[in-house]
Motif scaffolding. Structure first.
Motif, PDB file in Angstrom:
ATOM      1  N   MET A  82      48.413  28.748   8.304  1.00  0.00           N
ATOM      2  CA  MET A  82      47.230  28.981   7.522  1.00  0.00           C
ATOM      3  C   MET A  82      46.257  27.840   7.784  1.00  0.00           C
ATOM      4  O   MET A  82      46.594  26.687   7.649  1.00  0.00           O
ATOM      5  N   ALA A  83      45.046  28.178   8.157  1.00  0.00           N
ATOM      6  CA  ALA A  83      44.038  27.165   8.445  1.00  0.00           C
ATOM      7  C   ALA A  83      43.513  26.574   7.151  1.00  0.00           C
ATOM      8  O   ALA A  83      43.195  27.281   6.218  1.00  0.00           O
ATOM      9  N   SER A  84      43.443  25.266   7.132  1.00  0.00           N
ATOM     10  CA  SER A  84      42.966  24.580   5.936  1.00  0.00           C
ATOM     11  C   SER A  84      41.451  24.461   5.990  1.00  0.00           C
ATOM     12  O   SER A  84      40.892  24.043   6.984  1.00  0.00           O
ATOM     13  N   THR A  85      40.788  24.843   4.928  1.00  0.00           N
ATOM     14  CA  THR A  85      39.344  24.777   4.835  1.00  0.00           C
ATOM     15  C   THR A  85      38.978  23.848   3.693  1.00  0.00           C
ATOM     16  O   THR A  85      39.621  23.865   2.658  1.00  0.00           O
ATOM     17  N   ASN A  86      37.931  23.069   3.871  1.00  0.00           N
ATOM     18  CA  ASN A  86      37.478  22.202   2.792  1.00  0.00           C
ATOM     19  C   ASN A  86      36.682  23.047   1.804  1.00  0.00           C
ATOM     20  O   ASN A  86      35.622  23.550   2.128  1.00  0.00           O
ATOM     21  N   HIS A  87      37.213  23.190   0.585  1.00  0.00           N
ATOM     22  CA  HIS A  87      36.563  23.989  -0.448  1.00  0.00           C
ATOM     23  C   HIS A  87      35.719  23.121  -1.363  1.00  0.00           C
ATOM     24  O   HIS A  87      35.293  23.575  -2.405  1.00  0.00           O
ATOM     25  N   GLY A  88      35.494  21.894  -0.982  1.00  0.00           N
ATOM     26  CA  GLY A  88      34.700  20.980  -1.786  1.00  0.00           C
ATOM     27  C   GLY A  88      35.574  20.194  -2.740  1.00  0.00           C
ATOM     28  O   GLY A  88      36.786  20.360  -2.809  1.00  0.00           O
ATOM     29  N   ALA A  89      34.948  19.339  -3.503  1.00  0.00           N
ATOM     30  CA  ALA A  89      35.663  18.445  -4.416  1.00  0.00           C
ATOM     31  C   ALA A  89      36.313  19.195  -5.569  1.00  0.00           C
ATOM     32  O   ALA A  89      37.202  18.670  -6.226  1.00  0.00           O
ATOM     33  N   SER A  90      35.900  20.428  -5.820  1.00  0.00           N
ATOM     34  CA  SER A  90      36.442  21.154  -6.964  1.00  0.00           C
ATOM     35  C   SER A  90      37.851  21.690  -6.717  1.00  0.00           C
ATOM     36  O   SER A  90      38.557  22.016  -7.659  1.00  0.00           O
ATOM     37  N   VAL A  91      38.296  21.797  -5.468  1.00  0.00           N
ATOM     38  CA  VAL A  91      39.646  22.280  -5.148  1.00  0.00           C
ATOM     39  C   VAL A  91      40.451  21.128  -4.571  1.00  0.00           C
ATOM     40  O   VAL A  91      40.100  20.567  -3.544  1.00  0.00           O
ATOM     41  N   LYS A  92      41.526  20.768  -5.254  1.00  0.00           N
ATOM     42  CA  LYS A  92      42.311  19.594  -4.871  1.00  0.00           C
ATOM     43  C   LYS A  92      43.450  19.903  -3.902  1.00  0.00           C
ATOM     44  O   LYS A  92      43.927  19.038  -3.207  1.00  0.00           O
ATOM     45  N   ASN A  93      43.928  21.151  -3.868  1.00  0.00           N
ATOM     46  CA  ASN A  93      45.037  21.532  -2.996  1.00  0.00           C
ATOM     47  C   ASN A  93      44.624  22.786  -2.235  1.00  0.00           C
ATOM     48  O   ASN A  93      44.838  23.900  -2.690  1.00  0.00           O
ATOM     49  N   SER A  94      44.030  22.590  -1.077  1.00  0.00           N
ATOM     50  CA  SER A  94      43.443  23.674  -0.304  1.00  0.00           C
ATOM     51  C   SER A  94      44.467  24.725   0.139  1.00  0.00           C
ATOM     52  O   SER A  94      44.195  25.919   0.100  1.00  0.00           O
TER      53      SER A  94
END
Length: 88
Positions: free
Chosen positions: A1-13
């Motif tokens: 699963m490719a990890s995407t940066n969901h911003g500071a609001s999501v701590k465990n992508s």
């Protein structure tokens, strides 16, 4: 699963993406992912301390729906509020 940066609001992508793939809403996936990333929270441990929604008053259900920003809560019956809270 490719990890995407969901911003500071999501701590465990990774957890967030897995939950989204399983059909969880963005809000629910973010809440669970952030709880799992927080060492002081244990989302996999069953709480069981709150009474079932059926034992709550309509005002209490409405207050919880307001906390979760559930749309159209003001026009919902007690049963509708319970359903909406369980599906959030």
């Amino acid at each position: 699963m490719a990890s995407t940066n969901h911003g500071a609001s999501v701590k465990n992508s990774d957890t967030y993406e897995a939950l989204r793939e399983d059909g969880a809403s963005k809000q629910k996936a973010a809440r669970i992912a952030n709880a799992q990333a927080n060492d002081s929270q244990h989302p996999s441990v069953k709480g069981g301390k709150a009474p079932p929604y059926e034992e709550w008053t309509k005002d209490e259900l409405y207050g919880r729906a307001q906390e979760l920003d559930i749309d159209d809560r003001s026009s919902m019956s007690k049963g509708d509020l319970i359903t909406a809270l369980r599906n959030t």
